[in-house]
Design an enzyme around this catalytic site. Structure first.
Site, PDB file in Angstrom:
ATOM      1  CE  LYS A   1     -11.891  -0.631 -10.563  1.00 57.80           C
ATOM      2  NZ  LYS A   1     -10.684  -1.120  -9.750  1.00 57.80           N
TER       3      LYS A   1
ATOM      4  CE1 TYR B   1     -13.382   2.458  -9.286  1.00 59.54           C
ATOM      5  CE2 TYR B   1     -15.553   2.161 -10.226  1.00 59.54           C
ATOM      6  CZ  TYR B   1     -14.540   1.755  -9.513  1.00 59.54           C
ATOM      7  OH  TYR B   1     -14.990   0.703  -8.838  1.00 59.54           O
TER       8      TYR B   1
ATOM      9  CG  ASN C   1      -7.840  -4.816  -2.958  1.00 58.46           C
ATOM     10  OD1 ASN C   1      -9.235  -5.063  -3.113  1.00 58.46           O
ATOM     11  ND2 ASN C   1      -7.575  -3.832  -2.049  1.00 58.46           N
TER      12      ASN C   1
ATOM     13  CG  ASP D   1      -2.181   0.626   0.794  1.00 56.12           C
ATOM     14  OD1 ASP D   1      -2.083   1.995   0.806  1.00 56.12           O
ATOM     15  OD2 ASP D   1      -3.182   0.063   0.874  1.00 56.12           O
TER      16      ASP D   1
ATOM     17  CG  ASP E   1       3.032   4.884  -6.853  1.00 55.86           C
ATOM     18  OD1 ASP E   1       2.081   4.203  -7.322  1.00 55.86           O
ATOM     19  OD2 ASP E   1       3.838   5.868  -7.294  1.00 55.86           O
ATOM     20  CB  VAL E   2      -0.114  -0.012  -7.791  1.00 54.25           C
ATOM     21  CG1 VAL E   2      -0.275  -1.076  -6.408  1.00 54.25           C
ATOM     22  CG2 VAL E   2      -1.214   0.982  -7.944  1.00 54.25           C
TER      23      VAL E   2
ATOM     24  CB  THR F   1     -15.813   0.203   1.743  1.00 55.25           C
ATOM     25  OG1 THR F   1     -16.171   0.564   0.534  1.00 55.25           O
ATOM     26  CG2 THR F   1     -15.489  -1.750   1.744  1.00 55.25           C
TER      27      THR F   1
END
Length: 242
Positions: free
Chosen positions: A155, A151, A87, A37, A60-61, A186
């Site tokens: 996706k 977004y 994720n 993360d 950092d992805v 969440t």
């Protein structure tokens, strides 16, 4: 059933929320887990809470260099990578007209490029092992539409990328699937800018999902119980009405 004994799993966005619950469930199923993360404080706290079979690595992805470091660290620690759960992600309610280039680039960098870099980084190790499972977290917005232009685009991209990778990696016995959650309980749910009761009204089951309900699907796909499942979308949405 759904056991992960002896398996090593790498879970991005694992400091809290869905990623942390997945890590906890994986450990209960027998796995050794590396969570990553960008939030180092929360990540270290989660790893400490989950115990000695969980390690946190700052990550950092969107960084190719970070992915190389994270994968090498995992291999140095555990000798293999059996499962990757992509994720990590961000969500912003921005229409086409409201999405500037900076917001677009950031969303793509994390939600799409991060998934690409992750799959590419773990593929060599999984191919050497002749085994592996990659689970990419998409969204119901990757199957329909959403009032969040960037977004939604990312996706949908994750869905296609998962299918393409499944075909490419299938001969090496590496499986790739995407998971498409609907309205999950969440903090991200409140980012829709729509009252929860309006969102729930679209769900025939009459409720949001608990995070664990998504995590159980991810666990199934990570385990050998899904050994012939690859290149497909697994929807967790309570039959949301379009």
């Amino acid at each position: 059933m759904n056991r992960l004994d002896t398996k090593v799993a790498l879970i991005t966005g694992g400091a809290n929320g869905q990623g942390a619950i997945e890590a906890e469930l994986f450990i209960e199923a027998g796995a050794t887990v590396v969570i990553t993360d960008i939030n180092d404080g929360a990540g270290a706290a989660t790893a400490d809470r989950l115990g000695p079979r969980c390690t946190f690595v700052l990550h950092d992805v969107s960084s190719e260099e970070d992915w190389a470091r994270v994968v090498q660290t995992t291999l140095d620690l555990h000798g293999r990578i059996d499962v990757l759960v992509n994720n990590a992600g961000i969500f912003r309610v921005l229409t086409l007209g409201d999405t500037d280039l900076r917001a677009w680039d950031q969303t793509v960098a994390i939600n799409q490029t991060g998934v690409f870099l992750g799959m590419r980084a773990v593929a060599p190790a999984m191919k050497r092992q002749k085994a592996g499972s990659i689970v990419n977290i998409s969204s119901i917005a990757g199957l329909t539409s959403a009032k969040a232009h960037a977004y939604c685009a990312t996706k949908w991209a994750v869905r296609g990328m998962s299918k393409a990778a499944a075909v490419e990696l299938g001969p090496s016995n590496v499986r790739v699937n995407s998971v498409h959650p609907g309205f999950i309980d969440t903090p991200m749910l409140d980012g829709h800018g729509v009252p929860r009761e309006e969102l729930i009204a679209r769900v025939p089951m009459g409720r949001t999902a608990e995070v664990i309900e998504v995590a159980r699907v991810v666990l199934f796909l990570a385990s050998d119980d899904s050994s012939y499942c690859s290149g497909h979308e697994f929807v967790v949405d309570g039959a949301i009405k379009a």
